[in-house]
Enzyme design. Structure first.
Site: not given
Length: 211
Positions: A120, A139
């Site tokens: 991420k 996320d």
């Protein structure tokens, strides 16, 4: 080929959130890297308040290396999990200096060698810092909304990323994350999503199922 429903979702969200951009404030890849690490379990607004002062004090990886663990902890205290974040920032700064000529690396493979950096974070750095799109940053908002929309049946971020990459056009990979984050904060909230106000309610598998 991209999924028609996915294309429609992106088109509607682009119309709803024109000019969407990353909320974290930064001026170079190092600042983006530090801000992204600080943003874990913390609001972007809080991080921006901390980094406004932090980035004047620490301008290079060497600056983070030279300061004591205790002092860095104090400087980032209000972002939460400050001990672990300070430890990771100091360790990754050493790696950047020793292995990458004091420059933040610009590939997925090399970024993943840095402490505290997963896919991420690496996707955010590559996109926002270098204009490179290698994947989709997943996320909590992206994870929640992609599942609710029926774009994935997975709960693991890496599996979700792979599912989304199959149906989302590559030139929309970076903006998809930003669109879903904004939508998650404004409408598709974790506890009480505002389905009646959602531009995606006719496309969403979960619309109006929340009490």
């Amino acid at each position: 080929m991209a999924d028609d429903t996915a294309n429609e979702i992106i088109a509607l969200l682009k119309k709803e959130y024109p000019g969407v951009k990353i909320a974290l404030h930064y001026s170079d890849p190092l600042e983006l890297l530090i801000a992204t690490i600080l943003s874990a379990q913390c609001t972007d607004k809080q991080v921006n308040g901390v980094t406004k002062i932090l980035f004047k004090k620490y301008r290079t990886p060497q600056d983070y290396i030279k300061t004591s663990q205790e002092e860095l902890e104090k400087d980032i205290y209000s972002t939460g999990f400050y001990r672990n974040k300070a430890k990771n920032i100091k360790e990754l700064s050493k790696i950047i200096v020793n292995d990458f000529d004091s420059k933040v690396p610009d590939t997925m493979e090399t970024l993943l060698t840095l402490p505290g950096v997963g896919r991420k974070t690496a996707n955010i750095i590559l996109s926002g810092g270098f204009g490179k799109i290698e994947g989709i940053a997943v996320d909590t908002h992206v994870k929640r909304i992609a599942f609710r929309l029926g774009l994935t049946a997975n709960t693991d971020p890496e599996k979700i990323e792979k599912d989304l990459m199959k149906i989302i056009p590559k030139n929309d990979w970076d903006i998809l994350t930003l669109l879903l984050i904004h939508h998650g904060r404004k409408i598709c909230r974790a506890r009480k999503p505002l389905c009646g106000e959602c531009v995606l309610n006719k496309l969403c598998k979960s619309a109006f199922t929340f009490g």
